[in-house]
Design a protein around this motif. Structure first.
Motif, PDB file in Angstrom:
ATOM      1  N   LEU A 158      47.615  -7.005  35.437  1.00 47.66           N
ATOM      2  CA  LEU A 158      47.727  -7.399  34.029  1.00 47.66           C
ATOM      3  C   LEU A 158      49.053  -6.908  33.448  1.00 47.66           C
ATOM      4  CD1 LEU A 158      46.146  -8.444  31.434  1.00 47.66           C
ATOM      5  CD2 LEU A 158      45.443  -6.065  31.112  1.00 47.66           C
ATOM      6  N   PHE A 159      49.726  -7.788  32.699  1.00 47.75           N
ATOM      7  CA  PHE A 159      50.900  -7.384  31.917  1.00 47.75           C
ATOM      8  C   PHE A 159      50.407  -6.887  30.555  1.00 47.75           C
ATOM      9  CE2 PHE A 159      52.542 -10.419  34.959  1.00 47.75           C
ATOM     10  CZ  PHE A 159      53.771  -9.898  35.321  1.00 47.75           C
ATOM     11  N   THR A 160      50.917  -5.735  30.115  1.00 49.56           N
ATOM     12  CA  THR A 160      50.486  -5.155  28.838  1.00 49.56           C
ATOM     13  C   THR A 160      51.693  -4.995  27.910  1.00 49.56           C
ATOM     14  OG1 THR A 160      50.885  -2.847  29.441  1.00 49.56           O
ATOM     15  CG2 THR A 160      48.780  -3.806  30.139  1.00 49.56           C
ATOM     16  N   HIS A 161      51.448  -4.449  26.725  1.00 48.06           N
ATOM     17  CA  HIS A 161      52.545  -4.242  25.766  1.00 48.06           C
ATOM     18  C   HIS A 161      53.469  -3.108  26.189  1.00 48.06           C
ATOM     19  CE1 HIS A 161      49.488  -1.376  24.491  1.00 48.06           C
ATOM     20  NE2 HIS A 161      50.420  -0.698  23.864  1.00 48.06           N
ATOM     21  N   PHE A 162      52.990  -2.241  27.111  1.00 45.11           N
ATOM     22  CA  PHE A 162      53.823  -1.107  27.544  1.00 45.11           C
ATOM     23  C   PHE A 162      54.255  -1.226  29.001  1.00 45.11           C
ATOM     24  CE2 PHE A 162      49.342   0.057  28.112  1.00 45.11           C
ATOM     25  CZ  PHE A 162      49.326   0.307  29.473  1.00 45.11           C
ATOM     26  N   GLY A 163      53.657  -2.154  29.747  1.00 48.26           N
ATOM     27  CA  GLY A 163      53.984  -2.269  31.166  1.00 48.26           C
ATOM     28  C   GLY A 163      52.932  -3.039  31.933  1.00 48.26           C
ATOM     29  N   TYR A 164      52.242  -2.328  32.867  1.00 44.21           N
ATOM     30  CA  TYR A 164      51.374  -3.009  33.820  1.00 44.21           C
ATOM     31  C   TYR A 164      50.063  -2.251  33.996  1.00 44.21           C
ATOM     32  CZ  TYR A 164      56.138  -4.421  34.637  1.00 44.21           C
ATOM     33  OH  TYR A 164      57.424  -4.826  34.432  1.00 44.21           O
ATOM     34  N   SER A 165      48.989  -3.011  34.179  1.00 42.09           N
ATOM     35  CA  SER A 165      47.690  -2.410  34.417  1.00 42.09           C
ATOM     36  C   SER A 165      46.881  -3.355  35.306  1.00 42.09           C
ATOM     37  CB  SER A 165      46.982  -2.127  33.081  1.00 42.09           C
ATOM     38  OG  SER A 165      45.835  -1.323  33.290  1.00 42.09           O
ATOM     39  N   GLY A 166      45.585  -3.127  35.386  1.00 40.57           N
ATOM     40  CA  GLY A 166      44.734  -3.933  36.260  1.00 40.57           C
ATOM     41  C   GLY A 166      44.559  -3.273  37.619  1.00 40.57           C
ATOM     42  N   PRO A 167      43.562  -3.729  38.401  1.00 39.02           N
ATOM     43  CA  PRO A 167      43.192  -3.045  39.646  1.00 39.02           C
ATOM     44  C   PRO A 167      44.332  -2.819  40.635  1.00 39.02           C
ATOM     45  CG  PRO A 167      41.552  -4.700  39.075  1.00 39.02           C
ATOM     46  CD  PRO A 167      42.660  -4.859  38.095  1.00 39.02           C
ATOM     47  N   ALA A 168      45.187  -3.824  40.873  1.00 37.92           N
ATOM     48  CA  ALA A 168      46.274  -3.655  41.853  1.00 37.92           C
ATOM     49  C   ALA A 168      47.247  -2.578  41.400  1.00 37.92           C
ATOM     50  CB  ALA A 168      47.009  -4.983  42.064  1.00 37.92           C
ATOM     51  N   VAL A 169      47.553  -2.564  40.096  1.00 31.38           N
ATOM     52  CA  VAL A 169      48.483  -1.573  39.544  1.00 31.38           C
ATOM     53  C   VAL A 169      47.871  -0.173  39.640  1.00 31.38           C
ATOM     54  CG1 VAL A 169      49.650  -0.800  37.429  1.00 31.38           C
ATOM     55  CG2 VAL A 169      49.600  -3.242  38.026  1.00 31.38           C
ATOM     56  N   LEU A 170      46.593  -0.050  39.285  1.00 30.35           N
ATOM     57  CA  LEU A 170      45.935   1.256  39.333  1.00 30.35           C
ATOM     58  C   LEU A 170      45.954   1.818  40.759  1.00 30.35           C
ATOM     59  CD1 LEU A 170      42.841   0.704  36.993  1.00 30.35           C
ATOM     60  CD2 LEU A 170      45.069   1.660  36.408  1.00 30.35           C
ATOM     61  N   ARG A 171      45.702   0.964  41.729  1.00 26.06           N
ATOM     62  CA  ARG A 171      45.686   1.434  43.120  1.00 26.06           C
ATOM     63  C   ARG A 171      47.071   1.850  43.611  1.00 26.06           C
ATOM     64  NH1 ARG A 171      41.025  -0.867  47.035  1.00 26.06           N
ATOM     65  NH2 ARG A 171      39.313  -0.273  45.652  1.00 26.06           N
ATOM     66  N   CYS A 172      48.093   1.171  43.118  1.00 25.03           N
ATOM     67  CA  CYS A 172      49.467   1.511  43.522  1.00 25.03           C
ATOM     68  C   CYS A 172      50.013   2.715  42.752  1.00 25.03           C
ATOM     69  CB  CYS A 172      50.394   0.317  43.283  1.00 25.03           C
ATOM     70  SG  CYS A 172      50.147  -1.045  44.455  1.00 25.03           S
ATOM     71  N   SER A 173      49.373   3.053  41.633  1.00 22.08           N
ATOM     72  CA  SER A 173      49.976   3.983  40.673  1.00 22.08           C
ATOM     73  C   SER A 173      50.253   5.366  41.246  1.00 22.08           C
ATOM     74  CB  SER A 173      49.100   4.107  39.428  1.00 22.08           C
ATOM     75  OG  SER A 173      47.828   4.671  39.739  1.00 22.08           O
ATOM     76  N   GLN A 174      49.359   5.905  42.078  1.00 26.59           N
ATOM     77  CA  GLN A 174      49.571   7.274  42.573  1.00 26.59           C
ATOM     78  C   GLN A 174      50.850   7.366  43.411  1.00 26.59           C
ATOM     79  OE1 GLN A 174      47.125   8.602  46.022  1.00 26.59           O
ATOM     80  NE2 GLN A 174      45.857   6.849  45.438  1.00 26.59           N
ATOM     81  N   TYR A 175      51.168   6.294  44.129  1.00 29.90           N
ATOM     82  CA  TYR A 175      52.381   6.287  44.960  1.00 29.90           C
ATOM     83  C   TYR A 175      53.620   6.235  44.069  1.00 29.90           C
ATOM     84  CZ  TYR A 175      48.789   5.179  48.362  1.00 29.90           C
ATOM     85  OH  TYR A 175      47.649   5.220  49.118  1.00 29.90           O
ATOM     86  N   VAL A 176      53.520   5.468  42.978  1.00 29.46           N
ATOM     87  CA  VAL A 176      54.621   5.385  42.011  1.00 29.46           C
ATOM     88  C   VAL A 176      54.823   6.742  41.349  1.00 29.46           C
ATOM     89  CG1 VAL A 176      55.400   4.304  39.861  1.00 29.46           C
ATOM     90  CG2 VAL A 176      54.243   2.920  41.614  1.00 29.46           C
ATOM     91  N   VAL A 177      53.724   7.357  40.907  1.00 36.74           N
ATOM     92  CA  VAL A 177      53.796   8.655  40.225  1.00 36.74           C
ATOM     93  C   VAL A 177      54.440   9.701  41.136  1.00 36.74           C
ATOM     94  CG1 VAL A 177      52.401  10.568  39.313  1.00 36.74           C
ATOM     95  CG2 VAL A 177      51.886   8.211  38.631  1.00 36.74           C
TER      96      VAL A 177
END
Length: 418
Positions: A237-256
């Motif tokens: 999902l595209f949001t007002h601040f960036g990105y969310s949704g299941p694929a983004v959440l799963r990738c997030s720890q690697y980005v962090v």
């Protein structure tokens, strides 16, 4: 007051620990600072509660990238199938949905919470709500739990199951880390996982894609050297601040982690049509455009991807939406396909840990016995759930880890108290 086992924390892990301790015959007290037990459980899975997963154990552990291998020993004692049987015995039948996810047949998370509370009551577990713990004084043969109101509880064993720092409105505010440190434990760096990501790319700033959901895309993370880190194929999902949704959440720890290691920005890439390679897609689009040479490109390609995204990618590649297919060069189409298959997102931060679904980091698993959840440093002290340095993806994996570690911690705390 004296008792055998004190469980601090009334989330899934604490509830399971208290039940397990009481089933062994230990006098058990559960202390929860909030007004209700199981608050986080009641809102999990969108209020439906994804209790566990029916995937094979190896697959479940793959879905717990934060030290999931530590759970192999625990799973040999109590595993996902045992969780399903446990709830069945409590009168909560579970049903299997996609990817092995197990939900209550009633689709009500509250039924899961109520069954656990009913079991506590049947076992005569004392429950103290709205009770804050100030500190724990450790001794060789017992421990003293000091409450915020000045009361003291003498316990032969203590289970700390207070969660991490994610979703703080449910009571997870990091209370347990100082108690672990006082006992001599290492608390590894805390960071958000399963968390939305922030971007200041122009199309985020001007909100041109805000609210747009892309279904079943492959989202990949690469480091600054272009090395592939991970890919997840899910919705985003595209949001007002960036990105969310299941694929983004799963990738997030690697980005962090990449950001924590000094990268200023991290690149993610969207493949909007992961089941088609570039050359096949090029042939397909060329055929479509040849057949519809007099039609506008926006109409010929309609349905390829969501309309807003299609128009955005066309305009990004300087293809006017009303241009006739016959007037579009192969070069333009190749650039368009490049973006459909490999569109770059730039992330400079995540939302804070308080906005994350799961806490990364916690009490070091090197200092915890994997078959009992006992501290290797302090006798009669046990840890379970998200306070441990264990974290999984959403989809029932964190609740599975919480229930399994809670079961072992409670049982062994009871045995240590006799």
């Amino acid at each position: 007051m004296e008792t055998d086992v004190v469980v601090i924390g009334g989330g899934p892990s604490g509830l399971m620990a208290a039940i397990a301790a009481a089933e062994q015959g230990a006098r058990t007290l559960i202390i929860e600072k909030g007004k209700k037990l199981g608050k986080k459980l009641a809102i999990s899975g969108g209020g439906r509660c994804n209790v566990t997963s029916r995937l094979p154990k190896d697959e479940i552990i793959k879905h717990i990238p934060g030290n999931g291998r530590f759970l192999y020993s625990a799973f040999s004692v109590f595993d996902n199938e045992d969780i399903i049987s446990f709830f069945s015995e409590l009168g909560v039948e579970l049903k299997e949905e996609d990817h092995g996810r197990m939900f209550p047949v009633s689709d009500s998370a509250q039924d899961v919470v109520n069954a656990l509370i009913t079991r506590l009551s049947a076992l005569d577990v004392k429950v103290w709500l709205e009770t804050g713990v100030k500190a724990i004084d450790y001794h060789e043969n017992s421990h003293t739990v000091l409450l915020q109101d000045g009361q003291k509880i003498e316990a032969k064993s203590v289970v700390v199951a207070v969660g991490g720092k994610a979703v703080p409105h449910t009571g997870s505010t990091g209370d347990g880390y100082p108690w672990a440190k006082t006992a001599g434990h290492t608390v590894t760096d805390l960071y958000p996982t399963e968390v939305p990501l922030k971007s200041n790319q122009p199309f985020i700033k001007n909100k041109s894609l805000q609210g747009l959901a892309l279904r079943d895309v492959a989202l990949s993370v690469k480091n600054q050297d272009g090395k592939h880190i991970v890919t997840h194929q899910m919705d985003m999902l595209f949001t007002h601040f960036g990105y969310s949704g299941p694929a983004v959440l799963r990738c997030s720890q690697y980005v962090v982690k990449l950001l924590k290691n000094g990268q200023q920005e991290v690149s993610l890439y969207i493949d909007a049509l992961p089941d088609k390679n570039k050359e096949a897609l090029l042939s397909e689009l060329q055929a479509m455009m040849s057949e519809n040479s007099k039609k506008a490109i926006k109409n010929t390609l309609k349905g390829l991807v969501p309309e807003r995204y299609l128009h955005f990618i066309l305009e990004k590649n300087k293809i006017d939406l009303d241009t006739k297919c016959a007037n579009i060069s192969n070069e333009h189409i190749r650039h368009f396909i490049d973006d459909i298959k490999h569109f770059e997102l730039l992330v400079y931060d995540s939302l804070p840990i308080e906005k994350a679904f799961v806490t990364g980091g916690g009490v070091s698993i090197k200092e915890v016995v994997p078959t009992t959840m006992a501290s290797k440093i302090m006798p009669r002290l046990f840890f379970s759930g998200e306070i441990l340095d264990i974290h999984g993806y959403t989809g029932g994996y964190n609740i599975t880890a919480a229930l399994v570690t809670g079961r072992l911690a409670g049982q062994n705390a009871a045995w240590a108290s006799f």
